[in-house]
Write an enzyme that holds these catalytic residues in place. Sequence first.
Site, mmCIF file in Angstrom:
data_model
loop_
_atom_site.group_PDB
_atom_site.id
_atom_site.type_symbol
_atom_site.label_atom_id
_atom_site.label_comp_id
_atom_site.label_asym_id
_atom_site.label_seq_id
_atom_site.Cartn_x
_atom_site.Cartn_y
_atom_site.Cartn_z
ATOM 1 N N TYR A 101 0.930 -1.074 -0.366
ATOM 2 C CA TYR A 101 0.413 -0.227 0.281
ATOM 3 C C TYR A 101 0.783 1.359 -0.323
ATOM 4 O O TYR A 101 2.204 1.016 0.506
ATOM 5 C CB TYR A 101 -0.459 -0.066 1.030
ATOM 6 C CG TYR A 101 -0.089 0.597 2.670
ATOM 7 C CD1 TYR A 101 0.291 -0.850 3.217
ATOM 8 C CD2 TYR A 101 0.206 1.439 2.603
ATOM 9 C CE1 TYR A 101 0.515 -0.382 4.698
ATOM 10 C CE2 TYR A 101 0.500 1.815 3.792
ATOM 11 C CZ TYR A 101 0.886 0.867 5.111
ATOM 12 O OH TYR A 101 1.474 0.815 6.271
ATOM 13 N N CYS A 102 -0.179 2.610 -0.331
ATOM 14 C CA CYS A 102 1.130 3.743 -0.296
ATOM 15 C C CYS A 102 -0.261 4.508 0.306
ATOM 16 O O CYS A 102 -0.963 4.492 1.448
ATOM 17 C CB CYS A 102 1.753 3.847 -1.665
ATOM 18 S SG CYS A 102 0.794 4.138 -2.709
ATOM 19 N N ARG A 103 -0.175 6.111 -0.663
ATOM 20 C CA ARG A 103 -0.508 7.513 0.394
ATOM 21 C C ARG A 103 -2.412 7.133 -0.369
ATOM 22 O O ARG A 103 -2.743 7.735 -0.088
ATOM 23 C CB ARG A 103 0.221 8.611 -1.062
ATOM 24 C CG ARG A 103 1.627 8.457 -0.506
ATOM 25 C CD ARG A 103 2.074 9.665 -1.211
ATOM 26 N NE ARG A 103 3.967 10.294 -0.756
ATOM 27 C CZ ARG A 103 4.594 10.167 -0.957
ATOM 28 N NH1 ARG A 103 4.524 9.985 -2.293
ATOM 29 N NH2 ARG A 103 6.043 10.430 -0.654
#
Lengths: 240, 240
Positions: free
Chosen positions: B180-182
């Site tokens: 996952y990221c932003r």
Amino acid sequence: MDNTKTYEAPVVIYEQLARIGKVVVHPKRIELLDLLCQGERSVEALAAATGLKLTTTSAHLQIMRQARLVDTRREANRVYYKAAGEEVCRFIAALGDLAQARLAEVKQILSEIGSHAETTQRVSRVELLNRVRAGDVVVLDVRPTQEYQAGHIPGAISLPLEHLEARLDEFDPQVEIVAYCRGPLCLLAPQAVATLQQHGRQARCLEDGMPEWRQANLPVAVGSEVSNLRQEFSPTAMTE
Amino acid sequence: MDNTKTYEAPVVIYEQLARIGKVVVHPKRIELLDLLCQGERSVEALAAATGLKLTTTSAHLQIMRQARLVDTRREANRVYYKAAGEEVCRFIAALGDLAQARLAEVKQILSEIGSHAETTQRVSRVELLNRVRAGDVVVLDVRPTQEYQAGHIPGAISLPLEHLEARLDEFDPQVEIVAYCRGPLCLLAPQAVATLQQHGRQARCLEDGMPEWRQANLPVAVGSEVSNLRQEFSPTAMTE
DNA sequence: TGTGTTATCCATAGATCTATGGATAACACA
DNA sequence: TGTGTTATCCATAGATCTATGGATAACACA
């Protein structure tokens, strides 16, 4: 630190978002988009509505077109613009919500103009529908006639705000009036309600405006409609 | 036609909205806002993250402050900025949604970079939570270490995208990885998943990113966390 | 008080945007 | 084809925005 393609893509994304941001940097373009969420319009009509020169209007519309926020349709000499989908109108609504949440000035403007109107609760769409069926309420569309004809609440009377004061005596003080306009950013209805209340009429605003009514999939009438006020008006008076 | 106060108020409103529009006309300001939705940051950190000079960063932040989209807090020499409320992050999300809906370029960028990643379904937050409890999945935070420390999914390993390739052999091909990221606009996780898949690992993206996880009121851990990968890393390697 | 760190303010060159007059294009209708 | 209508294109003066170096302010710590 290496600055290769790893971080290039996100930057490109933000540049794309800024293409849309570019549209809403100019107040007149926001106004145009808001108008286009009310229905399609010719360039000439948009210029008249916003007070811009035709060439300037066209220039703004090109910028909106480059950002894919409007669609066009040509019919004979005229080019008709409209918002390119519901997402556009939802975005403008989100912008308005954010402005209301963060900018005290917006809250103040809304409450100043609609000071009287805001002390009374707005009428919900469901309530309005029921009361229209019951027949104990007058529904007033205070937008310009053109917008009324592009789509209005069935049974609503068209009375653009600027003509309200001249025709106040047509309203029965015993019957409640529900006014509506373009939506939460539009001050036409709150102003109308304030005027009506100052002259002893029972009046309230509808929650939101016509685009929200549409989005709620409620019935929409188009074109002129015979007035159901006590006094009849000539059709020419109705269409300005 | 008279042009008195009747129509003046709406114009003022649109000018206020344009104050907010002004913020999102510049790609770097959108990037800054998106970063600030990940957590608060000093001006220096923001300059480093966006590649802007300190004075330029400060200038952009002043514009954002004038529009009331950011709040600040001073701590010793440092000034920390953050998004001024959830509405701001929702607005940026709405901008991203609109861009995805209307701009083919955005869709293309997203699908190109994450071409492999997008062919496989994203993992829902609920599914991830259940599988983390079951312990049959590795959760990978591919954002910069600083953002990981400001708040991450409990149990997630911090491995900024730029270090992924060097440490590929630490991942067991038998265990699925969820990166996952932003958020939906950020391509770090899709890129990570694409890389992992190219090297024979089972990997998928989480739906959305950290801000959405937060908004869903799911648990958030802060600071460093001991790695639970098979191999241990030194803390210095973890913190860049 | 003196020194170092971090952020903001100030001024400004260069870039970009806006409004608009005039030319052109696309069309209807004679 | 000729004329009239509507919109777009083109060019440009003037306005606004952006990036940035240098000065200043706000603070910690000696």
